[in-house]
Design a protein around this motif. Sequence first.
Motif, PDB file in Angstrom:
ATOM      1  N   ARG A  45       0.866  -1.193   0.078  1.00 17.38           N
ATOM      2  CA  ARG A  45       0.110   0.059   0.006  1.00 17.38           C
ATOM      3  C   ARG A  45       1.059   1.192   0.321  1.00 17.38           C
ATOM      4  O   ARG A  45       1.817   1.427   0.661  1.00 17.38           O
ATOM      5  CB  ARG A  45      -0.716   0.065   1.393  1.00 17.38           C
ATOM      6  CG  ARG A  45      -1.802  -1.132   1.382  1.00 17.38           C
ATOM      7  CD  ARG A  45      -2.434  -1.317   2.784  1.00 17.38           C
ATOM      8  NE  ARG A  45      -1.341  -1.415   3.608  1.00 17.38           N
ATOM      9  CZ  ARG A  45      -1.562  -1.531   4.943  1.00 17.38           C
ATOM     10  NH1 ARG A  45      -2.833  -1.114   5.525  1.00 17.38           N
ATOM     11  NH2 ARG A  45      -0.664  -1.917   5.992  1.00 17.38           N
ATOM     12  N   VAL A  92      -3.340   3.846  -2.114  1.00 13.30           N
ATOM     13  CA  VAL A  92      -4.538   3.853  -1.199  1.00 13.30           C
ATOM     14  C   VAL A  92      -4.826   5.413  -0.963  1.00 13.30           C
ATOM     15  O   VAL A  92      -6.002   5.482  -0.730  1.00 13.30           O
ATOM     16  CB  VAL A  92      -4.503   2.846   0.027  1.00 13.30           C
ATOM     17  CG1 VAL A  92      -4.278   1.429  -0.349  1.00 13.30           C
ATOM     18  CG2 VAL A  92      -3.187   3.606   0.753  1.00 13.30           C
ATOM     19  N   VAL A 131      -9.008   8.657  -0.314  1.00 12.04           N
ATOM     20  CA  VAL A 131      -8.629   7.434   0.030  1.00 12.04           C
ATOM     21  C   VAL A 131      -9.751   6.615  -0.214  1.00 12.04           C
ATOM     22  O   VAL A 131     -10.767   6.498  -0.326  1.00 12.04           O
ATOM     23  CB  VAL A 131      -8.739   7.437   1.723  1.00 12.04           C
ATOM     24  CG1 VAL A 131      -8.092   6.258   2.328  1.00 12.04           C
ATOM     25  CG2 VAL A 131      -7.918   8.793   2.468  1.00 12.04           C
ATOM     26  N   ASP A 132      -8.921   5.289  -0.550  1.00 10.38           N
ATOM     27  CA  ASP A 132      -9.797   4.290  -1.047  1.00 10.38           C
ATOM     28  C   ASP A 132      -8.837   3.150  -0.641  1.00 10.38           C
ATOM     29  O   ASP A 132      -8.035   2.913  -1.485  1.00 10.38           O
ATOM     30  CB  ASP A 132     -10.232   4.153  -2.484  1.00 10.38           C
ATOM     31  CG  ASP A 132     -10.858   2.943  -2.883  1.00 10.38           C
ATOM     32  OD1 ASP A 132     -11.044   1.901  -1.922  1.00 10.38           O
ATOM     33  OD2 ASP A 132     -11.748   2.646  -3.973  1.00 10.38           O
ATOM     34  N   ARG A 133      -9.230   2.493   0.354  1.00 11.52           N
ATOM     35  CA  ARG A 133      -8.369   1.135   0.955  1.00 11.52           C
ATOM     36  C   ARG A 133      -8.266   0.231   0.204  1.00 11.52           C
ATOM     37  O   ARG A 133      -7.519  -0.574   0.035  1.00 11.52           O
ATOM     38  CB  ARG A 133      -8.808   0.882   2.462  1.00 11.52           C
ATOM     39  CG  ARG A 133      -8.740   2.238   3.515  1.00 11.52           C
ATOM     40  CD  ARG A 133      -9.031   1.909   4.876  1.00 11.52           C
ATOM     41  NE  ARG A 133      -9.050   3.378   5.615  1.00 11.52           N
ATOM     42  CZ  ARG A 133      -8.077   3.900   5.982  1.00 11.52           C
ATOM     43  NH1 ARG A 133      -6.988   3.642   5.898  1.00 11.52           N
ATOM     44  NH2 ARG A 133      -8.145   5.038   6.600  1.00 11.52           N
ATOM     45  N   ARG A 134      -9.058  -0.004  -0.835  1.00 13.18           N
ATOM     46  CA  ARG A 134      -8.940  -1.246  -2.010  1.00 13.18           C
ATOM     47  C   ARG A 134      -8.015  -0.556  -3.006  1.00 13.18           C
ATOM     48  O   ARG A 134      -7.708  -1.457  -3.719  1.00 13.18           O
ATOM     49  CB  ARG A 134     -10.391  -1.638  -2.446  1.00 13.18           C
ATOM     50  CG  ARG A 134     -11.471  -1.797  -1.334  1.00 13.18           C
ATOM     51  CD  ARG A 134     -12.608  -1.939  -2.060  1.00 13.18           C
ATOM     52  NE  ARG A 134     -13.130  -0.447  -2.329  1.00 13.18           N
ATOM     53  CZ  ARG A 134     -14.640  -0.211  -2.829  1.00 13.18           C
ATOM     54  NH1 ARG A 134     -15.263  -1.408  -3.082  1.00 13.18           N
ATOM     55  NH2 ARG A 134     -14.445   0.888  -2.957  1.00 13.18           N
ATOM     56  N   LEU A 147      -2.261   7.791   7.488  1.00 13.39           N
ATOM     57  CA  LEU A 147      -2.868   6.773   6.912  1.00 13.39           C
ATOM     58  C   LEU A 147      -1.924   5.341   7.047  1.00 13.39           C
ATOM     59  O   LEU A 147      -0.777   5.539   6.478  1.00 13.39           O
ATOM     60  CB  LEU A 147      -3.311   7.120   5.612  1.00 13.39           C
ATOM     61  CG  LEU A 147      -4.504   8.068   5.513  1.00 13.39           C
ATOM     62  CD1 LEU A 147      -4.665   8.310   3.917  1.00 13.39           C
ATOM     63  CD2 LEU A 147      -5.655   7.443   6.047  1.00 13.39           C
ATOM     64  N   GLU A 148      -2.506   4.411   7.291  1.00  8.86           N
ATOM     65  CA  GLU A 148      -1.477   3.227   7.444  1.00  8.86           C
ATOM     66  C   GLU A 148      -1.007   2.885   6.010  1.00  8.86           C
ATOM     67  O   GLU A 148      -2.094   2.569   4.990  1.00  8.86           O
ATOM     68  CB  GLU A 148      -2.098   1.936   8.014  1.00  8.86           C
ATOM     69  CG  GLU A 148      -2.354   2.376   9.807  1.00  8.86           C
ATOM     70  CD  GLU A 148      -2.837   1.037  10.490  1.00  8.86           C
ATOM     71  OE1 GLU A 148      -3.093   0.042   9.659  1.00  8.86           O
ATOM     72  OE2 GLU A 148      -3.089   1.015  11.525  1.00  8.86           O
ATOM     73  N   ALA A 149       0.097   2.442   5.655  1.00  6.91           N
ATOM     74  CA  ALA A 149       0.530   2.018   4.458  1.00  6.91           C
ATOM     75  C   ALA A 149       2.113   1.515   4.469  1.00  6.91           C
ATOM     76  O   ALA A 149       2.863   1.995   5.611  1.00  6.91           O
ATOM     77  CB  ALA A 149       0.619   3.121   3.339  1.00  6.91           C
TER      78      ALA A 149
END
Length: 409
Positions: free
Chosen positions: A206, A231, A241-244, A281-283
Motif C-alpha cells: 500500500r 490507497v 482515500v480508497d483502501r482497496r 494513513l496506514e501504508a
Amino acid sequence: MTLADNTGWLTRTPGTDPAADFVDRAPAHEVTWTDPVTGATGHLVVHTLVGGIATGGTRMRAGCTRSEVADLARGMATKTAAFGLPVGGAKGGVDFDPKDPRAFGVLTRFFAAMRPWLDARWVTAEDLGVTQQRIDAAFAEVGLGQSFHAAISRAPQPEAALARVHAGLEVLADGLPLGDVIGGYGVAQACLGAARAFGWEVERTRVAIQGVGTMGGGAAWYLHEAGAKVVAVADAAGTLVDRRGLDVPALLELRDEYGEIDRTRVPAHVQQLSREAILSLEAEVFVPAAISYAIREDNVHEVAAKVVVEAANAATTWGAEDALTARGVPVVPDFIANAGAAAWAWWLLQGQVGTDPQDSFRRLATEMQSKVAVLAERWTQDGTPMRDTGFALASTNLHLLEGVEIVIP
C-alpha cells in the motif's frame, strides 16, 4: 576512471564523515537578485561545480528563501554525485506566487539577470511552481535556445547536440513527454525497490502519496501500473482515500494545471479527508511528493508508514528523520529517490539514451532499484540510516569526479 558501483564503494578514509562533503561544504557561489518591477527576491546557489558546470532546477513559490535554495542545491550536488553524473549541483528559487499573472515576467527577468551563469555554468529545468514549458518560454525570451544551453554549448557540434536533446525531449511515453514522467517513474522504482528489498509482495504494498503533480502523479501512475495499491493521494484541497486501491488513471484525468483534482467529479465511494490526514494513513510506503519539509519534528509522530520515500526535495527535516530512524522507519533520501529526471537528462545530453523510451525506463529501473537495495541491505544489517549510506556513495563518486572535464558528444 571507474565510478563507485553498488557493492564496493564504502571505502572512505576511516574517521571521515562522507556527509561532510555536502553538508559542511560551503556553496561555491551564491547570487541574490531583486526584481526591479515587483520587488520579488530570487536566489541562485551553486553548491558544487564539476568540470566547471552545475545542474539544478528553478522553483517559484511565495516564501521561497535563500536557505531553502541552499538546501536544495546541496541535495542536487549529492544527487548528481550519487548517480555518478559528471556535473555539480545548483538550484534557483524565486519568492513569488507562480499563479500570479506577473509570474512569467518575474521568471524571465530572473533568468536575464542570471544570464552569465546560464550561458556557461548552470543547466536548469522545471521545479516546484515552474513547468519545463514555462522554463523554455522564458529562455526564448532572453535569447537562449534551451535550458540545457550551458552544457550544449560545450559540445564540439552544438547544433547536433541540441538536435539530439530536442529529439529526446519530444519522445512520448504513455501519451506524455518522457521528460515529464521519468522523474515520477524513478520514484515508483524506488518504492518498488524498497518493497522487494523488504520482502513485500508488490500487489499487497500500500502506498500513500502526498502531491499529484509531475512527480507525485507520475509515481502514482507507474506504481498503479506495476500492480501496487495506491490507497491515498493528497493535493492542496485534501486527501482522497480508497483502501482497496484508487483508480489512479481516472483521478489523474481530473487534475487542473496546478495539479489539483476536481472534487466535484471524484467518485462517491472515495473518502475525502483533510490535507494533513495523508501522514497518518496506514501504508507500507509514504511518498511526500509536494513540498519541502513536509515531515517535521512537530508532525513526525503522525507518520504511519513503514518506509518513507522522498519524492520532494528536502521532504523530511533531519530532526524528523532521526525520530523516524529511532522508530525503525527508514527514509529513502531525496537525492536517491527523485534523481530520475536529472539522471535521464544527463544521459540524454551525453548520448547514452536516445529516442526509445523503454531504453530510458530500463536503465533508470536498474540503477534505482540496485541503489535502493544496497541502502536497504545496510539498514537491515546494522541499522545504518539510508541517508548515511547514500552520502557514502555520493562522497566516493564526488572525489572521483572532481577535476574531470565534462564531455558532451
